[in-house]
Design a protein around this motif. Structure first.
Motif, short mmCIF file in Angstrom:
data_model
loop_
_atom_site.label_atom_id
_atom_site.label_comp_id
_atom_site.label_asym_id
_atom_site.label_seq_id
_atom_site.Cartn_x
_atom_site.Cartn_y
_atom_site.Cartn_z
N ARG A 86 12.50 2.79 6.31
CA ARG A 86 13.28 1.78 7.04
C ARG A 86 14.63 1.53 6.39
NH1 ARG A 86 11.21 -4.08 9.21
NH2 ARG A 86 13.16 -4.59 10.23
N ILE A 87 14.70 1.58 5.07
CA ILE A 87 15.97 1.28 4.40
C ILE A 87 16.79 2.53 4.10
CG2 ILE A 87 15.11 -0.86 3.42
CD1 ILE A 87 14.80 0.58 0.74
N GLN A 88 16.31 3.67 4.52
CA GLN A 88 17.04 4.92 4.30
C GLN A 88 18.35 4.93 5.01
OE1 GLN A 88 14.60 8.25 5.41
NE2 GLN A 88 14.86 9.18 3.43
N THR B 204 0.87 -1.17 0.00
CA THR B 204 0.00 0.00 0.00
C THR B 204 0.91 1.23 0.00
OG1 THR B 204 -0.06 0.22 2.41
CG2 THR B 204 -1.74 -1.21 1.40
N PRO B 205 0.38 2.40 -0.34
CA PRO B 205 1.22 3.60 -0.28
C PRO B 205 1.85 3.81 1.11
CG PRO B 205 -0.75 4.07 -1.53
CD PRO B 205 -0.94 2.69 -0.94
N SER B 206 1.09 3.54 2.15
CA SER B 206 1.62 3.69 3.51
C SER B 206 2.74 2.69 3.77
CB SER B 206 0.48 3.48 4.52
OG SER B 206 0.97 3.57 5.83
N GLU B 207 2.57 1.45 3.34
CA GLU B 207 3.61 0.44 3.52
C GLU B 207 4.86 0.80 2.73
OE1 GLU B 207 0.90 -3.57 4.19
OE2 GLU B 207 1.30 -2.86 2.15
N ALA B 208 4.67 1.32 1.52
CA ALA B 208 5.82 1.71 0.70
C ALA B 208 6.62 2.81 1.40
CB ALA B 208 5.36 2.17 -0.68
N LEU B 209 5.92 3.77 1.98
CA LEU B 209 6.60 4.85 2.70
C LEU B 209 7.34 4.30 3.91
CD1 LEU B 209 7.25 7.81 3.10
CD2 LEU B 209 5.06 8.05 4.30
N MET B 210 6.71 3.43 4.67
CA MET B 210 7.36 2.84 5.85
C MET B 210 8.59 2.03 5.43
SD MET B 210 4.27 1.74 8.45
CE MET B 210 3.66 0.49 7.35
N PHE B 211 8.46 1.28 4.36
CA PHE B 211 9.58 0.47 3.85
C PHE B 211 10.73 1.37 3.42
CE2 PHE B 211 11.65 -1.94 0.39
CZ PHE B 211 12.01 -3.08 1.09
N ALA B 212 10.41 2.41 2.67
CA ALA B 212 11.44 3.34 2.19
C ALA B 212 12.15 4.01 3.36
CB ALA B 212 10.81 4.38 1.27
#
Length: 55
Positions: free
Chosen positions: A53-55, A43-51
């Motif tokens: 996290r790997i920053q 989901t857009p929210s999951e994509a943001l959280m994932f991004a």
């Protein structure tokens, strides 16, 4: 999708599932394929959280 508890999945099955996921990701060849894959997966929210996290 419900939460998965890794302790309830056989160790070999966990390795196979994760290995299959890695295989799919490594077979993506272009940035557009990667974007399409993750847009379909997250989901857009999951994509943001994932991004984040790997920053």
């Amino acid at each position: 999708m419900g939460k998965v508890q890794t302790k309830n999945i056989d160790k070999n099955e966990r390795y196979k599932i994760i290995g299959d996921f890695y295989e799919i990701v490594t077979n993506l060849r272009t940035k557009n394929e990667v974007i399409g894959f993750f847009m379909g997966l997250l989901t857009p929210s999951e994509a943001l959280m994932f991004a984040r996290r790997i920053q």
